[in-house]
Design an enzyme around this catalytic site. Structure first.
Site, PDB file in Angstrom:
ATOM      1  N   HIS A   1     -10.215   1.330   1.389  1.00  0.00           N
ATOM      2  CA  HIS A   1      -9.709   2.587   1.961  1.00  0.00           C
ATOM      3  C   HIS A   1     -10.855   3.544   2.294  1.00  0.00           C
ATOM      4  CE1 HIS A   1      -5.399   2.223   2.002  1.00  0.00           C
ATOM      5  NE2 HIS A   1      -5.298   1.975   0.709  1.00  0.00           N
TER       6      HIS A   1
ATOM      7  N   HIS B   1      -9.219  -3.100  -3.148  1.00  0.00           N
ATOM      8  CA  HIS B   1      -8.238  -2.495  -2.233  1.00  0.00           C
ATOM      9  C   HIS B   1      -8.581  -1.020  -1.996  1.00  0.00           C
ATOM     10  CE1 HIS B   1      -4.005  -1.826  -0.679  1.00  0.00           C
ATOM     11  NE2 HIS B   1      -4.336  -0.597  -1.033  1.00  0.00           N
ATOM     12  N   GLU B   2      -8.922  -0.294  -3.088  1.00  0.00           N
ATOM     13  CA  GLU B   2      -9.237   1.140  -2.958  1.00  0.00           C
ATOM     14  C   GLU B   2     -10.578   1.339  -2.249  1.00  0.00           C
ATOM     15  OE1 GLU B   2      -5.661   1.441  -4.802  1.00  0.00           O
ATOM     16  OE2 GLU B   2      -6.731   2.779  -3.432  1.00  0.00           O
TER      17      GLU B   2
ATOM     18  N   CYS C   1       0.849  -1.189   0.000  1.00  0.00           N
ATOM     19  CA  CYS C   1       0.000   0.000   0.000  1.00  0.00           C
ATOM     20  C   CYS C   1       0.887   1.243   0.000  1.00  0.00           C
ATOM     21  CB  CYS C   1      -0.907   0.006   1.240  1.00  0.00           C
ATOM     22  SG  CYS C   1      -2.030   1.424   1.320  1.00  0.00           S
TER      23      CYS C   1
HETATM   24  C1  LIG Z   1       1.770  -0.170  -3.090  1.00  0.00           C
HETATM   25  C2  LIG Z   1       2.231  -0.599  -4.482  1.00  0.00           C
HETATM   26  C3  LIG Z   1       3.177  -1.766  -4.376  1.00  0.00           C
HETATM   27  C4  LIG Z   1       2.914   0.582  -5.146  1.00  0.00           C
HETATM   28  C5  LIG Z   1       1.004  -1.069  -5.284  1.00  0.00           C
HETATM   29  N1  LIG Z   1       1.377  -1.407  -6.639  1.00  0.00           N
HETATM   30  C6  LIG Z   1       1.140  -2.634  -7.154  1.00  0.00           C
HETATM   31  O1  LIG Z   1       0.640  -3.540  -6.520  1.00  0.00           O
HETATM   32  N2  LIG Z   1       1.515  -2.741  -8.469  1.00  0.00           N
HETATM   33  C7  LIG Z   1       1.348  -3.827  -9.281  1.00  0.00           C
HETATM   34  C8  LIG Z   1       0.744  -5.026  -8.843  1.00  0.00           C
HETATM   35  C9  LIG Z   1       0.616  -6.079  -9.754  1.00  0.00           C
HETATM   36  F1  LIG Z   1       0.040  -7.201  -9.351  1.00  0.00           F
HETATM   37  C10 LIG Z   1       1.058  -5.952 -11.059  1.00  0.00           C
HETATM   38  C11 LIG Z   1       1.651  -4.756 -11.451  1.00  0.00           C
HETATM   39  F2  LIG Z   1       2.070  -4.643 -12.704  1.00  0.00           F
HETATM   40  C12 LIG Z   1       1.800  -3.702 -10.581  1.00  0.00           C
HETATM   41  C13 LIG Z   1      -0.093  -0.009  -5.360  1.00  0.00           C
HETATM   42  O2  LIG Z   1       0.035   0.928  -6.139  1.00  0.00           O
HETATM   43  N3  LIG Z   1      -1.204  -0.147  -4.559  1.00  0.00           N
HETATM   44  C14 LIG Z   1      -2.144   0.956  -4.575  1.00  0.00           C
HETATM   45  C15 LIG Z   1      -2.491   1.481  -3.177  1.00  0.00           C
HETATM   46  O3  LIG Z   1      -1.740   1.381  -2.229  1.00  0.00           O
HETATM   47  N4  LIG Z   1      -3.687   2.028  -3.113  1.00  0.00           N
HETATM   48  O4  LIG Z   1      -4.154   2.507  -1.944  1.00  0.00           O
HETATM   49  C16 LIG Z   1      -1.548  -1.332  -3.771  1.00  0.00           C
HETATM   50  C17 LIG Z   1      -2.045  -2.470  -4.681  1.00  0.00           C
HETATM   51  C18 LIG Z   1      -2.458  -3.680  -3.821  1.00  0.00           C
HETATM   52  C19 LIG Z   1      -3.505  -4.385  -4.630  1.00  0.00           C
HETATM   53  C20 LIG Z   1      -3.789  -3.558  -5.835  1.00  0.00           C
HETATM   54  C21 LIG Z   1      -3.254  -2.179  -5.543  1.00  0.00           C
HETATM   55 ZN   LIG Z   2      -3.577   1.253  -0.352  1.00  0.00          ZN
END
Ligand SMILES: CC(C)(C)[C@H](NC(=O)Nc1cc(F)cc(F)c1)C(=O)N(CC(=O)NO)CC1CCCC1
Ligand SMILES: [Zn+2]
Length: 172
Positions: free
Chosen positions: A157, A153-154, A110
């Site tokens: 939040h 996930h969002e 996250c």
């Molecule tokens: C926290 C972070 C590691 C930066 C995460 N990115 C991510 O999971 N990227 C990813 C995953 C894959 F399965 C394939 C790919 F190509 C790239 C993310 O943006 N979030 C968003 C966030 O924290 N929103 O509040 C967390 C992710 C956890 C599940 C989906 C979003």
């Molecule tokens: Zn998050």
């Protein structure tokens, strides 16, 4: 532009509040916030901009992560068929979902959590969602794969739920 300094981290009360529905049509301020959130995700996935501003590569971000307890979030990602999902969503909700569950291999992270937390985070494999776009249009989407997981996930939040709340405790 939004940078990592604007993103609140674990312990900030906004991450544990139930966010309020957004007044439609969107105010100029709320629309601007959502546009900035989508721009952050696009910037964070651009190697040059991400390096210049030290951005974590994000696929989704929710308003509470900016300390704004309003029911809106942005998604910017491609699925395994290279279909782009790039949305600012307002008052999003799941209208139906599969019984089947799925999870990201290696667990979730996250943008508001600066530590690695192990464990599978169970999500519905497929969800049908409704919400409103930045242009106040009602939208209904059927999601699976990463778009489905990121949406859930969002949405968590907006209800003050962190991904690790869903990791089952060790069964001894
Ligand atoms: C926290 C972070 C590691 C930066 C995460 N990115 C991510 O999971 N990227 C990813 C995953 C894959 F399965 C394939 C790919 F190509 C790239 C993310 O943006 N979030 C968003 C966030 O924290 N929103 O509040 C967390 C992710 C956890 C599940 C989906 C979003
Ligand atoms: Zn998050």
């Amino acid at each position: 532009m939004i940078t990592m300094n604007d993103i609140v981290r674990e312990g900030h009360p906004a991450l544990r509040k139930i966010s309020e529905p957004v007044q439609l049509p969107l105010s100029a301020e709320d629309k601007k916030t959502l546009e900035d959130m989508l721009e952050f995700l696009q910037n964070s996935q651009d190697d040059d901009i991400a390096e210049k501003y030290d951005l974590r590569s994000g696929v989704g971000i929710a308003a509470p992560q900016l300390g704004i307890n309003k029911r809106m979030f942005a998604l910017h990602l491609t699925d395994d068929k290279d279909k782009l999902y790039s949305y600012g969503l307002v008052n999003p909700k799941i209208v139906s979902h599969s019984v089947e569950l799925n999870h990201l291999e290696g667990g979730e992270g996250c943008l508001s959590v600066d530590r690695e937390i192990e464990g599978e985070v169970p999500r519905y494999s497929r969800v049908t969602i409704e919400g409103y776009t930045m242009d106040n249009e009602k939208i209904r989407l059927r999601l699976r794969g990463l778009p489905s997981i990121a949406f859930q996930h969002e949405l968590d939040h907006l209800d003050g739920i962190m991904f690790y709340d869903r990791i089952e405790e060790e069964s001894n």
